[in-house]
Design a protein around this motif. Structure first.
Motif, PDB file in Angstrom:
ATOM      1  N   ILE A  54       6.241  -2.779   3.952  1.00  0.00           N
ATOM      2  CA  ILE A  54       6.900  -3.803   3.126  1.00  0.00           C
ATOM      3  C   ILE A  54       8.068  -4.408   3.912  1.00  0.00           C
ATOM      4  CG2 ILE A  54       8.289  -4.155   1.026  1.00  0.00           C
ATOM      5  CD1 ILE A  54       6.404  -2.034  -0.328  1.00  0.00           C
ATOM      6  N   THR A  55       8.873  -3.538   4.532  1.00  0.00           N
ATOM      7  CA  THR A  55      10.012  -4.035   5.324  1.00  0.00           C
ATOM      8  C   THR A  55       9.538  -4.912   6.480  1.00  0.00           C
ATOM      9  OG1 THR A  55      10.973  -1.886   4.891  1.00  0.00           O
ATOM     10  CG2 THR A  55      12.141  -3.258   6.458  1.00  0.00           C
ATOM     11  N   GLN A  56       8.418  -4.502   7.084  1.00  0.00           N
ATOM     12  CA  GLN A  56       7.896  -5.264   8.235  1.00  0.00           C
ATOM     13  C   GLN A  56       7.260  -6.589   7.811  1.00  0.00           C
ATOM     14  OE1 GLN A  56       5.204  -2.357   9.849  1.00  0.00           O
ATOM     15  NE2 GLN A  56       6.848  -1.009  10.529  1.00  0.00           N
ATOM     16  N   GLY A  57       7.126  -6.793   6.502  1.00  0.00           N
ATOM     17  CA  GLY A  57       6.581  -8.058   6.007  1.00  0.00           C
ATOM     18  C   GLY A  57       5.080  -8.206   6.226  1.00  0.00           C
ATOM     19  N   MET A  58       4.332  -7.115   5.982  1.00  0.00           N
ATOM     20  CA  MET A  58       2.867  -7.221   6.099  1.00  0.00           C
ATOM     21  C   MET A  58       2.352  -8.291   5.131  1.00  0.00           C
ATOM     22  SD  MET A  58       1.853  -5.276   8.399  1.00  0.00           S
ATOM     23  CE  MET A  58       2.467  -3.935   9.413  1.00  0.00           C
ATOM     24  N   ASP A  59       1.302  -8.990   5.555  1.00  0.00           N
ATOM     25  CA  ASP A  59       0.725 -10.030   4.681  1.00  0.00           C
ATOM     26  C   ASP A  59      -0.314  -9.445   3.737  1.00  0.00           C
ATOM     27  OD1 ASP A  59       2.103 -12.335   5.800  1.00  0.00           O
ATOM     28  OD2 ASP A  59       0.985 -11.870   7.627  1.00  0.00           O
ATOM     29  N   VAL A  60      -0.889  -8.317   4.116  1.00  0.00           N
ATOM     30  CA  VAL A  60      -1.839  -7.627   3.248  1.00  0.00           C
ATOM     31  C   VAL A  60      -1.829  -6.150   3.658  1.00  0.00           C
ATOM     32  CG1 VAL A  60      -3.874  -8.038   4.732  1.00  0.00           C
ATOM     33  CG2 VAL A  60      -4.206  -7.698   2.287  1.00  0.00           C
ATOM     34  N   ILE A  61      -2.120  -5.262   2.691  1.00  0.00           N
ATOM     35  CA  ILE A  61      -2.170  -3.823   3.010  1.00  0.00           C
ATOM     36  C   ILE A  61      -3.517  -3.266   2.568  1.00  0.00           C
ATOM     37  CG2 ILE A  61      -1.180  -1.541   2.459  1.00  0.00           C
ATOM     38  CD1 ILE A  61       1.573  -2.912   2.225  1.00  0.00           C
ATOM     39  N   ILE A  62      -4.136  -2.493   3.461  1.00  0.00           N
ATOM     40  CA  ILE A  62      -5.366  -1.757   3.125  1.00  0.00           C
ATOM     41  C   ILE A  62      -4.959  -0.287   3.078  1.00  0.00           C
ATOM     42  CG2 ILE A  62      -7.694  -1.127   3.894  1.00  0.00           C
ATOM     43  CD1 ILE A  62      -7.900  -3.869   5.261  1.00  0.00           C
ATOM     44  N   LEU A  63      -5.242   0.365   1.944  1.00  0.00           N
ATOM     45  CA  LEU A  63      -4.678   1.706   1.733  1.00  0.00           C
ATOM     46  C   LEU A  63      -5.717   2.732   1.319  1.00  0.00           C
ATOM     47  CD1 LEU A  63      -2.339   3.726   1.239  1.00  0.00           C
ATOM     48  CD2 LEU A  63      -1.991   2.642  -0.995  1.00  0.00           C
ATOM     49  N   ASN A  64      -5.789   3.807   2.096  1.00  0.00           N
ATOM     50  CA  ASN A  64      -6.605   4.987   1.795  1.00  0.00           C
ATOM     51  C   ASN A  64      -5.599   6.064   1.352  1.00  0.00           C
ATOM     52  OD1 ASN A  64      -8.196   7.339   4.117  1.00  0.00           O
ATOM     53  ND2 ASN A  64      -8.589   7.083   1.952  1.00  0.00           N
ATOM     54  N   LEU A  65      -5.404   6.163   0.046  1.00  0.00           N
ATOM     55  CA  LEU A  65      -4.350   7.041  -0.491  1.00  0.00           C
ATOM     56  C   LEU A  65      -4.513   8.500  -0.077  1.00  0.00           C
ATOM     57  CD1 LEU A  65      -4.163   5.702  -4.144  1.00  0.00           C
ATOM     58  CD2 LEU A  65      -2.185   5.934  -2.638  1.00  0.00           C
ATOM     59  N   ASP A  81      -0.076   4.707  -8.906  1.00  0.00           N
ATOM     60  CA  ASP A  81       0.804   3.801  -9.647  1.00  0.00           C
ATOM     61  C   ASP A  81       2.095   3.490  -8.901  1.00  0.00           C
ATOM     62  OD1 ASP A  81      -0.620   3.048 -11.819  1.00  0.00           O
ATOM     63  OD2 ASP A  81      -0.016   4.762 -13.054  1.00  0.00           O
ATOM     64  N   ALA A  82       2.714   4.551  -8.388  1.00  0.00           N
ATOM     65  CA  ALA A  82       3.997   4.380  -7.694  1.00  0.00           C
ATOM     66  C   ALA A  82       3.828   3.424  -6.510  1.00  0.00           C
ATOM     67  CB  ALA A  82       4.509   5.731  -7.210  1.00  0.00           C
ATOM     68  N   ILE A  83       2.734   3.597  -5.770  1.00  0.00           N
ATOM     69  CA  ILE A  83       2.515   2.746  -4.584  1.00  0.00           C
ATOM     70  C   ILE A  83       2.156   1.319  -5.006  1.00  0.00           C
ATOM     71  CG2 ILE A  83       1.115   2.452  -2.494  1.00  0.00           C
ATOM     72  CD1 ILE A  83       2.739   4.911  -2.198  1.00  0.00           C
ATOM     73  N   ILE A  84       1.275   1.210  -6.006  1.00  0.00           N
ATOM     74  CA  ILE A  84       0.881  -0.131  -6.471  1.00  0.00           C
ATOM     75  C   ILE A  84       2.125  -0.904  -6.915  1.00  0.00           C
ATOM     76  CG2 ILE A  84      -0.298  -1.363  -8.364  1.00  0.00           C
ATOM     77  CD1 ILE A  84      -2.573   0.736  -8.118  1.00  0.00           C
ATOM     78  N   ASP A  85       3.000  -0.232  -7.676  1.00  0.00           N
ATOM     79  CA  ASP A  85       4.219  -0.907  -8.155  1.00  0.00           C
ATOM     80  C   ASP A  85       5.036  -1.474  -7.002  1.00  0.00           C
ATOM     81  OD1 ASP A  85       3.531  -0.397 -10.709  1.00  0.00           O
ATOM     82  OD2 ASP A  85       5.005   1.207 -11.058  1.00  0.00           O
ATOM     83  N   LYS A  86       5.210  -0.643  -5.958  1.00  0.00           N
ATOM     84  CA  LYS A  86       6.007  -1.095  -4.796  1.00  0.00           C
ATOM     85  C   LYS A  86       5.371  -2.317  -4.142  1.00  0.00           C
ATOM     86  CE  LYS A  86       6.979   3.364  -2.718  1.00  0.00           C
ATOM     87  NZ  LYS A  86       7.363   4.078  -1.537  1.00  0.00           N
ATOM     88  N   VAL A  87       4.063  -2.203  -3.886  1.00  0.00           N
ATOM     89  CA  VAL A  87       3.396  -3.243  -3.097  1.00  0.00           C
ATOM     90  C   VAL A  87       3.299  -4.537  -3.907  1.00  0.00           C
ATOM     91  CG1 VAL A  87       1.275  -3.839  -1.854  1.00  0.00           C
ATOM     92  CG2 VAL A  87       2.168  -1.508  -1.747  1.00  0.00           C
TER      93      VAL A  87
END
Ligand code: GAL
Length: 342
Positions: A102-113, A120-126
């Protein structure tokens, strides 16, 4: 339909030996990688990819394919600066990695939890940071089972790409049920098996454990001799199978592994115990790793199920690109499993 899925899911969780215990985390050997150079005039998108653990055979194929497929989509006008990080099977570590993305300003994130309980916690942040999120491989389940996770349904910029693990479990059970003796090598009218499970929090492990036996039970009676957690790891698969073979000996007719890495370990233990797949024991896995496809061909494994890392990674990347182009994404994207026998 949702109700039906929910009750199937509830039944599913009741099946199995119920003796599984969680074991330690496999060691991690790799660290972060950054790929694809940004170039002068082209529009460069920053893509963050967070993998639960690099030390995982299947997810290694998957992440390598994400990286190479992004490369094939580059043109003179568009470049993808892909950063892939290793969560080391540690949710706190992965959460920090997402903060960094998020700090690095990614334009999209692909996430393997690492843990779907933290979805939920991660979705809220992103979502809060305004970044589209493509969840892969580890599906957070909603109250009504599949396709009902609120964090996905409520957020148009969040989706899940995966394969329905019930299908892979069913295929495993069918591979045994379709044998001439239905897996009943000793002719006592029932199939005595051991089950080696992946990470117990993971829906893939739960569904494969349950649905493989459900499919087999439709053909013949079954008896569970042992059910242990191998955390997707080859060494654990070998250790669990070796112990079970020394405890139950010839009684074991089938070894079910939730994935091929553990089946590779099981195959080594089977050979070391002087048993022979196809003659006096059967062995099935999931993933269809290259070496396991070879073993199925040679008769060293009874069968496996293709977990299509190419289809899944390409879908995940295509969806990420859609999001980068400002197009709407669906909530869920599914890729089929394929049964693999000789
Ligand atoms: C499964 C795969 C396993 C392991 C796991 C990680 O789909 O079959 O081998 O990679 O994902 O979540």
């Amino acid at each position: 339909m949702k109700k039906l899925l929910a009750s199937l899911f509830a039944v599913a969780l009741l099946v199995g030996c119920g003796t599984a215990t969680s074991e330690g985390t496999p060691a991690t050997t790799e660290t972060e990688t950054t790929t694809t150079e940004a170039s002068g005039d082209a529009k460069t998108y920053n893509v963050g990819v967070a993998i639960y653990q690099f030390d995982d055979n299947f997810m290694t194929l998957y992440r390598n394919e994400i990286e190479s497929y992004f490369k094939t989509l580059e043109t003179d006008a568009v470049k993808y600066n892909v950063t892939i990080v290793d969560g080391k099977n540690d949710m706190a570590e992965q959460s920090n990695q997402i903060d960094n993305f998020i700090t690095q300003g990614m334009d999209v994130i692909i996430l393997n939890l690492v843990q779907t309980s933290s979805a939920d916690a991660i979705i809220d942040k992103v979502v809060g940071a305004g970044i589209p999120l493509v969840l892969i491989n580890r599906e957070p389940l909603g109250e009504d089972g599949d396709e009902s996770y609120k964090g996905i349904l409520d957020n148009p910029t969040v989706c899940y790409v995966g394969a329905d693990a019930r299908q892979s479990g069913t295929f495993q059970g069918e591979i045994i049920a379709e044998l001439p003796d239905k897996g009943d090598l000793n002719g006592d009218g029932k199939v005595s098996y051991i089950m080696i499970e992946g990470d117990p929090e993971n829906i893939d492990a739960q569904y494969r454990t349950t649905y493989s036996i459900k499919a087999l039970e439709e053909a013949i009676a079954v008896e569970c001799l042992d059910d242990q957690v191998g955390n997707w790891a080859q060494a654990k698969g070998q250790e669990i199978t070796a112990n079970a073979l020394s405890q139950y000996g010839d009684k074991i007719e089938v070894v079910f592994c939730n994935n091929d890495a553990m089946a590779l370990g099981a195959a080594a233990a089977i050979t070391a115990a002087g048993r022979k797949v196809g003659e006096n024991i059967y062995l099935v896995g999931v993933d269809a790793l290259d070496e396991c496809q070879e073993m199925v061909k040679n008769g060293e494994m009874t069968g496996t199920v293709l977990n299509d890392h190419i289809g899944q990674s390409h879908t995940a990347v295509d969806v990420a690109v859609k999001a980068l182009n400002g197009e709407a994404m669906d909530n869920y994207y599914w890729v089929d499993y394929v049964k693999v026998t000789k």
